[in-house]
Scaffold this active site. Structure first.
Site, short mmCIF file in Angstrom:
data_model
loop_
_atom_site.label_atom_id
_atom_site.label_comp_id
_atom_site.label_asym_id
_atom_site.label_seq_id
_atom_site.Cartn_x
_atom_site.Cartn_y
_atom_site.Cartn_z
N THR A 1 0.98 -0.99 -0.13
CA THR A 1 -0.10 0.12 -0.29
C THR A 1 0.82 0.88 0.36
OG1 THR A 1 -0.57 -0.65 2.26
CG2 THR A 1 -1.56 -1.36 0.48
N GLY B 1 0.52 3.29 -1.84
CA GLY B 1 -0.19 4.64 -2.40
C GLY B 1 -0.78 5.28 -0.94
N THR B 2 -0.94 5.24 -0.13
CA THR B 2 -1.78 5.50 1.05
C THR B 2 -2.21 6.34 1.03
OG1 THR B 2 -1.36 3.16 1.57
CG2 THR B 2 -2.23 4.17 3.02
N THR B 3 -2.94 7.29 1.67
CA THR B 3 -2.63 8.36 3.03
C THR B 3 -4.29 8.01 3.89
OG1 THR B 3 -3.64 9.99 0.04
CG2 THR B 3 -3.52 11.12 2.58
N SER C 1 1.93 8.00 0.82
CA SER C 1 2.52 8.47 -0.53
C SER C 1 1.94 10.41 -0.89
CB SER C 1 1.92 7.90 -1.64
OG SER C 1 0.49 7.56 -2.22
#
Length: 221
Positions: free
Chosen positions: A11, A13-15, A141
């Site tokens: 993950t 690509g995580t916020t 990210s």
């Protein structure tokens, strides 16, 4: 941050965000899981995970590593609670989590841990096991984009009802520019009464639900 579990799902690509309010804590995260940040493998990943009935964490990193980590953290805190009254504080939970990160030889995780024991608190735990107490925290990210919104919108005097909207908007703003974050959202609110976690299929659905809830001042009227 890069990490691979047994299924190769990571993950990067995580916020994720964590906010301290006047009456509790709000944690939120998007729900996209991917391979190397390039190929979407899951659109409903839950990256906000309860640790006990008054503490939860968000994670950026491997889903498998995070699941294993949470199991070990729960076990460590259960042992602590057997020998201490009234049990682990949020500060203690963050310290134990950081110790586990430092001892772990598997791919690293970045955590935002929040809770209400004995008072609302959020801790950011980096991949090296460093711990920082902060009223607002973000990871993944999309963290810089989330911080950009939080710096202007956050008020420590807001209630969790109001901070749900702030957290949802911070995650949404990040997903608009960070192509590796998105799909859905998990929002958790922690107060002295309960820990409530809600999963939303879409980002806009989450924002709509969070912003449509009445604030304390509106309820008073």
């Amino acid at each position: 941050m890069h990490g691979t579990d047994s299924d190769g799902i990571i993950t990067t690509g995580t916020t994720t965000v964590g906010l301290v309010g006047a009456d509790g804590v709000v944690l939120a995260a998007d729900s996209r899981a991917s391979l190397g940040g390039r190929f979407v493998t899951n659109r409903t990943a839950r990256k906000v995970v309860p640790v006990d009935d008054r503490t939860a964490l968000t994670f950026a990193g491997s889903v498998g590593d995070a699941q294993s980590f949470v199991r070990r953290l729960r076990a460590e805190l259960a042992l602590y609670d057997m020998d201490h009254e009234p049990g682990a504080s949020v500060d203690t939970a963050a310290t134990v989590a950081a110790d586990l990160i430092r001892r772990d030889q598997s791919p690293q995780l970045e955590l935002v841990l929040g809770g209400i024991a004995p008072k609302p608190a959020v801790y950011q735990i980096d991949p090296a096991g460093g711990v920082m107490d902060a009223p607002i925290a973000a990871s993944g990210s999309g963290m810089q984009l989330a911080y950009g919104y939080l710096e202007d919108a956050y008020d420590p005097e807001q209630s969790v009802a109001e901070l749900r909207a702030v957290a949802a908007m911070a995650v949404r703003n990040a997903t608009e520019r960070d192509t590796a974050s998105g799909d859905g959202m998990t929002i958790a609110t922690i107060t002295a009464d309960e820990l409530e976690r809600e999963q939303y299929d879409g980002i806009e659905h989450a924002v709509s639900a969070a912003t449509s809830q009445p604030t304390d001042s509106e309820v008073a009227r």
